[in-house]
Design a protein around this motif. Structure first.
Motif, PDB file in Angstrom:
ATOM      1  N   GLN A 152      90.422  34.296  39.402  1.00  0.00           N
ATOM      2  CA  GLN A 152      90.541  32.856  39.588  1.00  0.00           C
ATOM      3  C   GLN A 152      90.273  32.454  41.036  1.00  0.00           C
ATOM      4  OE1 GLN A 152      90.911  31.360  36.511  1.00  0.00           O
ATOM      5  NE2 GLN A 152      90.787  33.542  36.041  1.00  0.00           N
ATOM      6  N   LEU A 153      90.790  33.213  41.978  1.00  0.00           N
ATOM      7  CA  LEU A 153      90.569  32.909  43.394  1.00  0.00           C
ATOM      8  C   LEU A 153      89.092  33.027  43.746  1.00  0.00           C
ATOM      9  CD1 LEU A 153      93.574  34.715  45.149  1.00  0.00           C
ATOM     10  CD2 LEU A 153      93.333  32.271  44.647  1.00  0.00           C
ATOM     11  N   ARG A 154      88.424  33.974  43.143  1.00  0.00           N
ATOM     12  CA  ARG A 154      86.996  34.156  43.426  1.00  0.00           C
ATOM     13  C   ARG A 154      86.191  32.954  42.940  1.00  0.00           C
ATOM     14  NH1 ARG A 154      82.157  36.892  41.867  1.00  0.00           N
ATOM     15  NH2 ARG A 154      81.335  38.134  43.602  1.00  0.00           N
ATOM     16  N   LYS A 155      86.532  32.450  41.763  1.00  0.00           N
ATOM     17  CA  LYS A 155      85.842  31.260  41.270  1.00  0.00           C
ATOM     18  C   LYS A 155      86.109  30.066  42.175  1.00  0.00           C
ATOM     19  CE  LYS A 155      85.866  32.686  36.419  1.00  0.00           C
ATOM     20  NZ  LYS A 155      86.427  32.436  35.078  1.00  0.00           N
ATOM     21  N   ALA A 156      87.361  29.938  42.626  1.00  0.00           N
ATOM     22  CA  ALA A 156      87.694  28.839  43.537  1.00  0.00           C
ATOM     23  C   ALA A 156      86.974  28.996  44.865  1.00  0.00           C
ATOM     24  CB  ALA A 156      89.201  28.792  43.759  1.00  0.00           C
ATOM     25  N   ALA A 157      86.848  30.225  45.331  1.00  0.00           N
ATOM     26  CA  ALA A 157      86.190  30.488  46.613  1.00  0.00           C
ATOM     27  C   ALA A 157      84.721  30.083  46.587  1.00  0.00           C
ATOM     28  CB  ALA A 157      86.311  31.967  46.968  1.00  0.00           C
ATOM     29  N   LEU A 158      84.100  30.156  45.411  1.00  0.00           N
ATOM     30  CA  LEU A 158      82.671  29.852  45.276  1.00  0.00           C
ATOM     31  C   LEU A 158      82.403  28.398  44.885  1.00  0.00           C
ATOM     32  CD1 LEU A 158      81.683  33.094  43.346  1.00  0.00           C
ATOM     33  CD2 LEU A 158      81.028  32.523  45.687  1.00  0.00           C
ATOM     34  N   PHE A 159      83.442  27.681  44.511  1.00  0.00           N
ATOM     35  CA  PHE A 159      83.305  26.296  44.059  1.00  0.00           C
ATOM     36  C   PHE A 159      83.177  25.360  45.273  1.00  0.00           C
ATOM     37  CE2 PHE A 159      84.623  22.301  42.199  1.00  0.00           C
ATOM     38  CZ  PHE A 159      84.198  22.381  40.880  1.00  0.00           C
ATOM     39  N   GLN A 161      79.730  25.194  45.147  1.00  0.00           N
ATOM     40  CA  GLN A 161      78.362  25.714  45.176  1.00  0.00           C
ATOM     41  C   GLN A 161      78.012  26.393  43.860  1.00  0.00           C
ATOM     42  OE1 GLN A 161      80.496  25.972  47.701  1.00  0.00           O
ATOM     43  NE2 GLN A 161      79.450  24.759  49.264  1.00  0.00           N
ATOM     44  N   ILE A 162      78.966  27.116  43.302  1.00  0.00           N
ATOM     45  CA  ILE A 162      78.828  27.666  41.960  1.00  0.00           C
ATOM     46  C   ILE A 162      79.960  27.093  41.134  1.00  0.00           C
ATOM     47  CG2 ILE A 162      78.765  29.747  40.558  1.00  0.00           C
ATOM     48  CD1 ILE A 162      77.798  31.242  43.041  1.00  0.00           C
ATOM     49  N   SER A 163      79.630  26.173  40.253  1.00  0.00           N
ATOM     50  CA  SER A 163      80.659  25.504  39.471  1.00  0.00           C
ATOM     51  C   SER A 163      81.164  26.435  38.365  1.00  0.00           C
ATOM     52  CB  SER A 163      80.117  24.204  38.880  1.00  0.00           C
ATOM     53  OG  SER A 163      78.930  24.448  38.137  1.00  0.00           O
ATOM     54  N   SER A 164      82.374  26.164  37.923  1.00  0.00           N
ATOM     55  CA  SER A 164      82.994  26.951  36.861  1.00  0.00           C
ATOM     56  C   SER A 164      84.123  26.125  36.271  1.00  0.00           C
ATOM     57  CB  SER A 164      83.541  28.272  37.416  1.00  0.00           C
ATOM     58  OG  SER A 164      84.607  28.026  38.320  1.00  0.00           O
ATOM     59  N   GLU A 165      84.870  26.742  35.360  1.00  0.00           N
ATOM     60  CA  GLU A 165      85.993  26.040  34.729  1.00  0.00           C
ATOM     61  C   GLU A 165      87.193  25.918  35.644  1.00  0.00           C
ATOM     62  OE1 GLU A 165      86.936  30.355  34.026  1.00  0.00           O
ATOM     63  OE2 GLU A 165      85.143  29.105  34.207  1.00  0.00           O
ATOM     64  N   ILE A 166      87.124  26.477  36.843  1.00  0.00           N
ATOM     65  CA  ILE A 166      88.278  26.534  37.735  1.00  0.00           C
ATOM     66  C   ILE A 166      88.685  25.159  38.260  1.00  0.00           C
ATOM     67  CG2 ILE A 166      87.141  26.823  39.980  1.00  0.00           C
ATOM     68  CD1 ILE A 166      90.072  28.924  38.642  1.00  0.00           C
ATOM     69  N   GLU A 167      87.757  24.196  38.245  1.00  0.00           N
ATOM     70  CA  GLU A 167      88.022  22.877  38.835  1.00  0.00           C
ATOM     71  C   GLU A 167      87.279  21.812  38.042  1.00  0.00           C
ATOM     72  OE1 GLU A 167      90.077  20.733  41.446  1.00  0.00           O
ATOM     73  OE2 GLU A 167      89.692  22.722  42.268  1.00  0.00           O
ATOM     74  N   LEU A 168      87.872  20.624  37.946  1.00  0.00           N
ATOM     75  CA  LEU A 168      87.223  19.498  37.281  1.00  0.00           C
ATOM     76  C   LEU A 168      86.474  18.651  38.296  1.00  0.00           C
ATOM     77  CD1 LEU A 168      90.099  18.267  34.904  1.00  0.00           C
ATOM     78  CD2 LEU A 168      88.351  20.002  34.452  1.00  0.00           C
ATOM     79  N   PHE A 169      85.343  18.087  37.861  1.00  0.00           N
ATOM     80  CA  PHE A 169      84.575  17.200  38.723  1.00  0.00           C
ATOM     81  C   PHE A 169      84.983  15.737  38.581  1.00  0.00           C
ATOM     82  CE2 PHE A 169      81.060  20.490  39.005  1.00  0.00           C
ATOM     83  CZ  PHE A 169      81.203  20.680  40.369  1.00  0.00           C
TER      84      PHE A 169
END
Length: 372
Positions: A152-159, A161-169
């Motif tokens: 989860q932290l890795r997805k947040a670290a890349l958001f 620039q690389i979107s994922s389910e970790i955060e809403l737009f």
């Protein structure tokens, strides 16, 4: 220049999808009790919450350099990581309070928590004694929660620039965080499978269980089934289920020039062939979509449907049972949410029955797909 930027972006995306470690899973046989009552579900839930909270607390002691090294990244978005941690702490506190409501029936893992400070205090000193009834679970759980947290932290670290389910737009997007306690929703991506295939087995199985799920279909796969078997067969396939769209192909919609056409073509096909099953939901492959796409989805009357419990059933490193065990561990941790499987994976034939059997007496509810 446009071509160079495109390939550069694709290389970044591929790097994000291929996480440095195998997906986390937890052998549920290390937990000494079956989840045969709501109270026993709560006992296991309290334990997973405290174990994860401990891992989260430990991660906050890492400085930026150490966090980069742990996540295997050269650059990280600290703001998104901080936001994720705050949301996690808030959800852990709410979930622990819910799980404590049955402490009068079984006091295992019931500690004094009256707010965030006391939760963090309990998380900091959480450990399992060597002579504990739960000692066999302690180390596997510690490893699971650290690895899952790193995912989860890795997805947040890349958001972002690389979107994922970790955060809403924005408001056009949703996941399972707002659902009621003990309520879960089943979703399946990347279908329909080839004929005959897992999708056929799965929809029939769900109907026999008097359950419904949301199937996010690919336009090209649906067209193949339509060409081979016709409209009536496709309608029969999804009888009693909901059908959203995932685009024409299973590829990232964040850097694809034709991403809008991909969604429009698939939506038009589903509305035409199975209109009674259609729900106005788009599931982005890999969770990747453009940060500025909200206006498009609003204009089309579509909601971006994400998830917060990922089965990781596409990973070659997880067996069907390991995928199901991962889902169950996350259900205990988060206590509600949207579960994402893939109905093109044969693993679901084993994983879903295992999951339903393991939770049959635990007081959980399964959301009707039309409510999602």
């Amino acid at each position: 220049m446009r071509i160079a930027l495109f390939f550069s972006a694709m290389l970044v995306c591929l790097g994000a999808v291929a996480a440095p470690n195998e997906p986390a899973t937890l052998d549920r046989s290390t937990w000494p009790e079956q989840l045969i009552s709501p109270a026993l579900f709560d006992v296991a839930s309290r334990a997973e919450i405290l174990a994860f909270a401990h891992a989260l607390l430990v991660s906050e002691t890492l400085d930026e350099s150490a966090l980069k090294q742990r996540l295997g990244l050269k650059t990280i978005n600290l703001d998104t990581i901080d936001n994720l941690r705050k949301r996690m702490w808030q959800r852990l506190l709410a979930n622990y309070n819910l799980a404590q409501q049955s402490c009068d029936q079984d006091a295992s893992f019931c500690y004094y928590v009256d707010g965030m400070d006391s939760l963090r205090e309990q998380a900091g000193k959480f450990e399992i004694a060597d002579d504990s009834f739960y000692v066999a679970w302690a180390e596997p759980s510690r490893e699971f929660h650290q690895r899952y947290l790193d995912e989860q932290l890795r997805k947040a670290a890349l958001f972002p620039q690389i979107s994922s389910e970790i955060e809403l737009f924005g408001e056009q997007e949703s996941n399972g965080e707002a659902m009621h306690d003990r309520l879960f929703s089943l979703t399946f991506d990347s279908g329909p499978s080839q004929l005959p295939g897992t999708t056929d087995w799965l929809t029939d199985y769900l109907r026999k269980q008097s359950m419904s799920a949301t199937f996010f279909v690919l336009g090209n796969s649906a067209q193949v089934r339509l060409d081979k078997s016709g409209t009536q067969a496709l309608q029969a396939l999804y009888k009693g289920q909901c059908v959203g769209v995932q685009g024409w192909e299973y590829r990232s919609h964040s850097h694809w020039q034709d991403w809008q056409d991909s969604i429009l073509r698939t939506t038009a096909l589903v509305k035409q062939v199975i209109p009674n099953n259609y729900v106005a939901l788009f599931r982005p492959p890999y969770g990747q979509r453009r940060a500025d796409s909200g206006g498009f989805f609003q204009a089309q009357g579509l909601q971006v449907s994400l998830w917060d419990i990922d089965a990781q059933d596409m990973s070659a490193s997880l067996s069907a049972e390991q995928s199901a065990q991962r889902v169950l561990s996350l259900m205990l941790l988060w206590r509600h949410g949207v579960i994402a499987f893939h109905d093109t994976q044969d693993k679901v034939r084993t994983a879903l029955p295992w999951l339903l059997k393991a939770t049959a007496q635990s007081g959980l509810g399964w959301e009707d797909c039309e409510v999602l």
